[in-house]
Scaffold this active site. Structure first.
Site, mmCIF file in Angstrom:
data_model
loop_
_atom_site.group_PDB
_atom_site.id
_atom_site.type_symbol
_atom_site.label_atom_id
_atom_site.label_comp_id
_atom_site.label_asym_id
_atom_site.label_seq_id
_atom_site.Cartn_x
_atom_site.Cartn_y
_atom_site.Cartn_z
ATOM 1 N N ASP A 1 -3.404 2.339 -10.984
ATOM 2 C CA ASP A 1 -3.306 1.022 -11.453
ATOM 3 C C ASP A 1 -4.871 0.794 -12.142
ATOM 4 O O ASP A 1 -5.645 1.381 -12.074
ATOM 5 C CB ASP A 1 -3.072 -0.030 -9.795
ATOM 6 C CG ASP A 1 -4.385 0.202 -8.946
ATOM 7 O OD1 ASP A 1 -4.527 1.463 -8.797
ATOM 8 O OD2 ASP A 1 -5.005 -0.960 -9.174
ATOM 9 N N GLU B 1 -5.699 -0.008 -5.732
ATOM 10 C CA GLU B 1 -7.025 0.453 -5.549
ATOM 11 C C GLU B 1 -7.784 -0.738 -5.993
ATOM 12 O O GLU B 1 -9.073 -0.817 -5.418
ATOM 13 C CB GLU B 1 -7.304 1.534 -6.379
ATOM 14 C CG GLU B 1 -8.574 2.417 -5.742
ATOM 15 C CD GLU B 1 -9.644 1.700 -6.492
ATOM 16 O OE1 GLU B 1 -11.486 1.429 -6.424
ATOM 17 O OE2 GLU B 1 -9.977 1.820 -8.060
#
Length: 463
Positions: free
Chosen positions: A85, A148
């Site tokens: 991400d 994250e």
């Protein structure tokens, strides 16, 4: 064949794989069925796992929360853990942020350094070990996370279903070795705006910033003004006097003041220019009377301003291991009834949560400002004689010839969420840290060196 020769043979495949993953826009979105963090992160995970499958690895997808590529049969495993991400791309790119174009030996794009390029390099590092036919006594997993940048919620899902590695690293910081990570808080300062402005200027809204862990590069305010010409002239003079990049325009029944800053990672706010605080500095010069919004703006101008270490707020903590606290005001969401600012404050590794919160609460006492939505990660610290630290130092020294100094950072990595790992690379000393900034890139030469370092590291931990 030795490991480094094996990496060199995989170079072209590695570059193409990084480009393929970077081209997937993987900013967190609203959850969908089977996609807990939205379509983008799920697509990035599918892409990375397909690359791993084509390299010959067993792959596992844990319901699009997290996935991994695996090699070996042992009960114990070592891991390289990275994330797919990314934070929003923002403005100011000279090449499209999801095109993964190569210019002058650099791959440009959001996630090239943070963290798609490095975790794909770790995947190819494992492939190099396999191609070199080196025996391992432990299983190896390359773990691909997808959340994250927004709380690492996928790792709880992982650890509820899988045991942790016995050792490993996350390629999501800088070299040489990160043995300390500051404590991290993300929270809101909230104030109810009961006493409204009375006068020539009424602030209808202030909105800016994208995430708490990014220095905001844009913020705007909508103002109803009886004296529009005065407001416009004041803004232009303020911008000329201060050098702050403010623009102003008339729109229907309001005047819109736009503030342009420079984005940076929230752990390194000194590298950016805070668009919210630029706007607050201007609004603080307007006559807003005794209104609550005026008091709110003036409070943050007085006790924050452009400071990035929290001194005036009373939280200027520091230690010899990790340095000063970092203080980033990342998001503003203010309307006529409520003001909300979202902050990211990171405190030194030898300090405690109470060391931060006691003076912080004391500063806002009797102001009507309250703390909401507190998220907290405690500091992480591995002593210098820890076996994992010693192994990483050995590999780094052998592969670079440089001294493997130990570092503490403000950035929070997966090492706080996954037992028995530390942050290791990918940014080399002296190279720019472009995480969360426009024109993020990774040098192809560094990508290859990273793969070699990670291959030797995996081998040393799993041989």
């Amino acid at each position: 064949m030795n490991i480094n020769d094996s990496i060199d043979n995989l170079k072209d495949q590695l570059i193409k794989a990084v480009q393929e993953v970077v081209r997937v826009k993987s900013v967190e979105e609203k959850p969908q069925s089977g996609m807990p963090f939205g379509e983008g992160p799920a697509n990035a995970l599918e892409t990375a796992l397909e690359i791993a499958r084509n390299l010959g690895f067993k792959i596992v997808n844990l319901d699009n929360y997290v996935g991994y590529a695996e090699y070996g049969e042992s009960d114990e495993y070592v891991a390289a853990l990275g994330h797919l991400d990314v934070v929003p791309e923002g403005d100011g790119w000279k090449y499209p942020p999801y095109s993964a174009e190569i210019h002058e030996g650099k791959i440009y794009g959001r996630g090239t350094t943070d963290d798609k390029g490095p975790i794909i390099s770790a995947l190819f590092a494992l492939k190099a070990i396999v191609d070199a036919k080196l025996p391992l006594s432990k299983k190896v997993r390359i773990i691909f996370g997808t959340n994250e940048e927004s709380g690492s919620k996928e790792l709880k899902y992982y650890l509820d279903r899988e045991k942790p590695p016995i050792a490993g690293f996350t390629p999501d910081a800088e070299y040489p070795i990160i043995n300390g990570e500051k404590g991290i808080t993300i929270f809101d300062f909230v104030k109810d705006l009961n006493t409204k402005p009375q006068g020539d200027f009424i602030i209808k809204y202030i909105k800016g910033g994208q995430k708490a862990n990014m220095v905001p590069d844009y913020c705007e305010a909508g103002i109803k003004a009886d004296l529009r010409s005065v407001l416009i002239e004041s803004c232009e003079q303020f911008s000329e006097r201060t050098g702050y990049d403010l623009k102003i325009e008339e729109k229907e029944d309001m005047v819109i003041v736009k503030s342009y800053g420079v984005s940076a990672h929230g752990s390194l706010p000194q590298l950016g220019k805070n668009a919210i605080m630029q706007l607050f500095a201007f609004l603080g010069e307007l006559d807003l009377g005794s209104s609550d919004i005026g008091k709110f703006i003036n409070f943050f101008n007085r006790y924050v301003g452009f400071e990035v270490n929290g001194e005036s707020f009373g939280v200027g903590l520091s230690d010899d291991v990790s340095g000063k606290l970092s203080f980033n005001l990342g998001v503003a969401d203010i309307n006529e009834d409520k003001a909300r600012l979202t902050l990211n404050v990171r405190y030194p590794v030898t300090k405690t949560y109470e060391d931060l919160m006691d003076p912080l609460e004391d500063r806002i006492k009797d102001t009507g400002i309250r703390v909401e939505n507190m998220q907290h990660q405690e500091p992480l610290y591995f002593p210098e004689n820890h076996p994992l630290i010693k192994t990483l130092q050995k590999v780094y020294k052998e592969q670079t010839g440089d001294e493997p100094k130990l570092l503490s950072i403000g950035g929070g990595t997966y090492a706080k969420e996954m037992p028995n790992i530390v942050a290791f690379g990918p940014i080399f000393p002296g190279k720019p840290d472009l995480d969360h900034q426009a024109n993020e890139y990774i040098e192809i030469e560094d990508l290859i060196i990273n793969a070699k370092i990670y291959a030797h590291t995996i081998y040393e931990l799993a041989k």
